[in-house]
Enzyme design. Structure first.
Site, PDB file in Angstrom:
ATOM      1  CD1 TRP A 150      -3.293  -0.783   0.720  1.00 41.08           C
ATOM      2  CD2 TRP A 150      -1.963  -2.380   1.522  1.00 41.08           C
ATOM      3  NE1 TRP A 150      -4.027  -1.938   0.787  1.00 41.08           N
ATOM      4  CE2 TRP A 150      -3.240  -2.946   1.280  1.00 41.08           C
ATOM      5  CE3 TRP A 150      -0.967  -3.203   2.030  1.00 41.08           C
ATOM      6  CZ2 TRP A 150      -3.542  -4.277   1.530  1.00 41.08           C
ATOM      7  CZ3 TRP A 150      -1.259  -4.538   2.271  1.00 41.08           C
ATOM      8  CH2 TRP A 150      -2.535  -5.064   2.032  1.00 41.08           C
ATOM      9  CB  CYS A 156      -8.671  -5.141   0.045  1.00 37.60           C
ATOM     10  SG  CYS A 156      -9.601  -3.823  -0.772  1.00 37.60           S
ATOM     11  CE1 TYR A 207      -8.558  -0.525  -0.268  1.00 32.66           C
ATOM     12  CE2 TYR A 207      -6.468   0.050  -1.262  1.00 32.66           C
ATOM     13  CZ  TYR A 207      -7.295  -0.884  -0.668  1.00 32.66           C
ATOM     14  OH  TYR A 207      -6.850  -2.177  -0.488  1.00 32.66           O
TER      15      TYR A 207
END
Length: 887
Positions: free
Chosen positions: A425, A460, A691
């Site tokens: 991420w 994810c 996000y």
């Protein structure tokens, strides 16, 4: 005889208990293993390794160095999986006698040791020199003339099998056909006529005459072709495999070609450890047809099949052939299987559908992308079984979908166990693939199977997409779920706490709780006999590595019914720092967490709202009770006792359709619901955000004082130019607007967080001509760069089950506002409606996708399928400028 080719994807012999079934034309009789059978000569270890009907569930790449967290030792992945695995050391002695389940986690440690390994583990000399070979009567090191069929050895390694631990009987070589009288056995394929049609069967040619009257098997037809009844009835005809793939709890048919007609005194036994029953359905001349039923509780995996016959003239053992292997899967069509799904449209969608929609973005700006699950593509089933082996999962647990799904949730991420995907991420994907660039699971799983190393990178929706593929491939009904405004609580308060300074500017160093714009997980369907009644049905499995469960990065399966009582319900609590340094609650925002939970609808591409199965209706008494009860057990139990009453100035942020590369405007609407004039001092702070809720620094802010007459409303706007936000952009192109205000007349505090994303363009795909199985077809891809800057190192990806194996196209640079056109050819291998999916990625722009439905006609002459066993996967292809089209 010459040794057969080395076994692929096999493990050391660890068979499960079974009963041999002897067949006659008049009855079916059970013939259990003998209590004690001694072999006159010590068995050779390679016989045990090769002749046992062993599940072949995945490639091993060393002496269990890959077992990771569950195996108790870290894995050092090799460059490529070894085709000839090293022998497996005795696991129990190495781990001090602790069973697999005790080593797993607290929720599994209550399992019985007997569940760990079913049967005794062969010991003795199991060096690589003896693996991958069949014994040969010409070997100079043979103890005695002839062969010894050994399926298990006792702990002493002396060749004696004791009691019920025996899985198969030892046959004295003089009683078998495979004795000194046989000089050569060759294996091959031949065509045979059976019932008026040609069969492609495994055939055996013996180098001498058979013993007179002996019943020998000269060929085996597993009826495994995709067009055969077996594959159609078991709903496995879409698998791009030539092997037989069946589902447990359901019978299948096979044919044996014999050396003479079958007689009533003859006996035939299939040596497949999980077979629970066989029945002769037809004996015609020298062809014997069997109907075989597999237990609905059988373990899943890949198994070797051998055949043994017994007649008055002696006993015969069919030599092992790698073509006689059977895959066995869970069966959602079987009512006796605990994964049974009662609705056919559910099974079509959640088991057989090879593509789906994954939703992302924000609740107000929902984006959707098509994902190629590709569970039937060649190699994917082997990759899924390989995942179970890499975790070191014992065969005893592979019949339990609860255990299997939990292992999958742990193995799809790489933490602890060097699983499938590396999470990232950070925004830096230079050493791998941007998670937004993937278009499906096939490329990821095949890379993992081929290299044995974790694939970079995933987030994810990638973890969830791969998990759906693995679950559906193994026979579990599964779907991909997106939850918008998904909370990640770090201080166990069970509320999302946001801290501001005295001027209501966010204190980012204190804001450790995060609210993900969206989070994607999985549901899988099964009964839960391990839980009290009422928890059957959908179970949550989350493979994204956020927190550990019993020390392992895995989550689930957890009954959706149990989640309703607070786990996806929460409120945002705004805290303001006071002059003395303490913090006071100034605002509680309800309906802020888990506001919308969606999945793809059954039978269509529309979005289905499934929020109601996860939580009580927002604002209802049950929902408020669930939230406040959960918070009362958290680290701040008095949070709801300190909240102030509602005030009379309302605030709302207007959603807008912001486009990447263009200027934008954010707007806040204030409304005075009171009877007197109100003066509001308003602050707007704009920053970019991942996000996951992690935000960057504020790059633009605005302050304004607004006077509101009673009942009046006023809009406050803040324009933002492309050149202002462009240097700060991160993944997903999302931004966070923090709005705070103070009402002068009554001291009311206003607070609101609003996330929005910049919309990216889509790829336009056009099919140029009809699509027919086996015939080349062409697709055109058109893309226009929305940015005024050059996109560098542009990569296209193309993938579609039954259409195109994963393909990577390196395009190079695309100029600012330039339009490019690409044309690519592909050859469909399966008929029916298919999805061809493409993506574009560059350091300057990501999250660009496109999809087209392709209706593929069968090949002329009625051929339904085209073999794609080799797999035409392209690692990378450079597209020249001339073939790209103009601006």
């Amino acid at each position: 005889m010459a040794p057969p080719p080395p076994l692929i994807n096999h493990l050391p012999a660890r068979p499960t208990p079974s009963t041999h079934t002897s067949l006659s034309s008049s009855s079916v009789q059970s013939c259990p293993s003998r209590p004690v059978v001694s072999c006159p000569v010590p068995p050779r270890p390679q016989d045990s390794a090769l002749l046992s009907p062993t599940p072949l569930a995945g490639m091993m790449d060393g002496p269990r160095s890959d077992m990771g967290r569950w195996g108790g030792s870290p894995r050092q992945p090799p460059a490529t999986p070894s085709p000839e695995p090293e022998p497996e050391p005795d696991r129990r002695s190495r781990r001090g006698g602790r069973s697999f389940w005790a080593r797993c986690c607290s929720c599994c440690s209550c399992r019985n040791r007997a569940d760990d390994d079913l049967g005794l583990e062969p010991r003795g000399d199991r060096g690589s020199g003896s693996r991958g070979r069949r014994p040969d009567s010409r070997d100079s090191d043979s103890h005695q003339p002839g062969f010894y069929r050994v399926s298990g050895v006792n702990a002493a390694g002396d060749g004696t099998i004791q009691g019920e631990a025996c899985l198969f009987t030892l046959l004295e070589s003089r009683r078998t056909l495979m004795g000194p009288e046989i000089h050569r056995v060759s294996l091959g394929f031949r065509e045979a006529n059976y019932g008026g049609r040609a069969l492609h069967v495994v055939s055996l040619t013996w180098g001498c005459d058979l013993i007179e009257g002996m019943l020998a098997v000269t060929g085996v037809d597993l009826l495994s072709a995709r067009s055969e009844q077996n594959r159609r009835e078991h709903h496995t005809d879409e698998f791009e495999y030539d092997e037989l793939i069946v589902r447990r709890g359901q019978p299948f048919c096979m044919a044996l070609l014999l050396s003479r007609p079958y007689e009533s005194s003859d006996h035939v036994a299939l040596e497949l450890s999980i077979v629970s029953g066989e029945q002769v359905t037809k004996a015609s001349g020298q062809t014997l047809t069997l109907r075989v039923r597999i237990s609905p509780n059988a373990i899943i995996g890949k198994f070797q099949l051998t055949v043994r016959t017994r007649s008055k003239a002696g006993e015969f053992l069919l030599p092992f052939d790698p073509h006689l292997e059977i895959y066995i899967l869970f069966n959602p069509w079987c009512p006796e299987d605990i994964v049974y799904v009662g609705h056919e449209d559910w099974r079509q969608e959640y088991v057989l559908n090879e593509s789906g929609r994954i939703y992302y973005g924000t609740e107000a700006q929902i984006g959707e992308r098509t994902w190629n699950y590709g569970q039937f593509d060649h190699g994917v089933l082997d990759a899924c079984l390989y995942i179970l082996d890499r975790r070191g999962m014992p065969y005893g647990g592979r019949g339990d979908p609860v255990s299997v799904s939990r292992v999958i949730s742990a193995m799809v991420n790489s933490l602890d166990d060097n699983g499938v995907l590396i999470g990232n991420w950070s925004g830096d994907y230079s050493r791998g693939t941007n998670p937004s660039a993937w278009v499906g699971s096939v490329e990821i799983l095949l890379n993992y199977l081929r290299t044995g190393s974790s694939v970079p990178y995933g987030q994810c929706w990638v973890f969830a997409g791969v998990t759906t593929t693995v679950l559906r491939c193994l026979g579990l009904a599964a779907r991909t779920i997106t939850n918008f405004n998904s909370a990640h609580d770090t201080d166990t308060s069970l509320t999302m706490d946001i801290y501001f300074d005295e001027n209501m500017k966010p204190l980012e160093h204190l804001n450790r709780d995060s609210v993900w714009n969206f989070h994607v997980w999985n549901d899988c369907w099964m009964k839960r006999p391990d839980l009290p009644s009422g928890f059957d049905g959908w179970q949550v499995v989350d493979a994204t590595p956020q927190e550990t469960s019993s020390g392992i990065f895995c989550c689930g399966p957890c009954s959706v019914e149990s989640i309703k009582n607070g786990l996806v319900n929460s409120d945002k609590v705004y805290w303001q720092r006071q002059d003395d340094g303490s913090f006071k609650i100034v605002y509680v925002e309800e309906k802020a967490i888990g506001t919308l939970i969606v999945t793809k609808a059954i039978g269509s591409n529309r979005r289905e709202d499934v929020t109601h199965i996860y939580k009580h209706p927002e604002g209802s008494e049950a929902e408020r009770k669930a939230v406040e009860t959960a918070a009362s057990h958290g680290s701040k139990p008095s949070v709801y006792a300190n909240r102030d009453s509602a005030e009379d100035v309302g605030m709302q942020v207007e959603a807008q359709d912001a486009v990447m590369g263009q200027d934008l405007t954010v707007c806040v609407v204030l409304t005075n619901r009171g009877s007197g004039q109100r003066t509001v001092k308003l602050h707007l702070y704009l920053s970019v955000t991942f996000y996951t809720g992690v935000t960057g620094s504020v790059f633009k802010e605005s302050k304004k004082e607004v006077v509101l007459a009673p009942g009046a409303s006023e809009r406050v706007s803040m324009p933002v130019a492309y050149k202002e936000y462009q240097p700060h952009l991160v993944d997903q192109g999302a931004m966070l607007l923090n709005v705070s205000g103070h009402v002068k007349e009554n001291g009311q505090v206003l607070a609101k967080q609003h996330t929005f994303r910049l919309r990216t363009p889509d790829l336009s795909l056009t099919l140029l001509g009809a699509a027919v199985v086996g015939q080349e077809c062409e697709v055109q891809i058109v893309f226009k760069n929305p940015l005024p800057v050059t996109l560098t190192n542009v990569v296209f990806r193309l993938e579609g089950s039954g259409l195109q194996r994963p393909k990577i196209l390196n395009v190079g640079d695309i100029g600012g506002n330039e339009t490019v056109t690409l044309r690519q050819t592909f050859v469909p291998v399966r008929p029916g409606p298919r999805q061809l999916i493409a993506s574009l990625d560059s350091p300057q722009l990501s999250q660009v996708h496109g999809v087209i439905q392709v209706d593929v006609a069968p090949a002329p002459g009625g051929g339904g399928f085209l073999s794609d066993a080799g797999g035409n996967s392209h690692a990378g292809e450079t597209i020249s400028m001339a073939s790209r089209g103009g601006a």
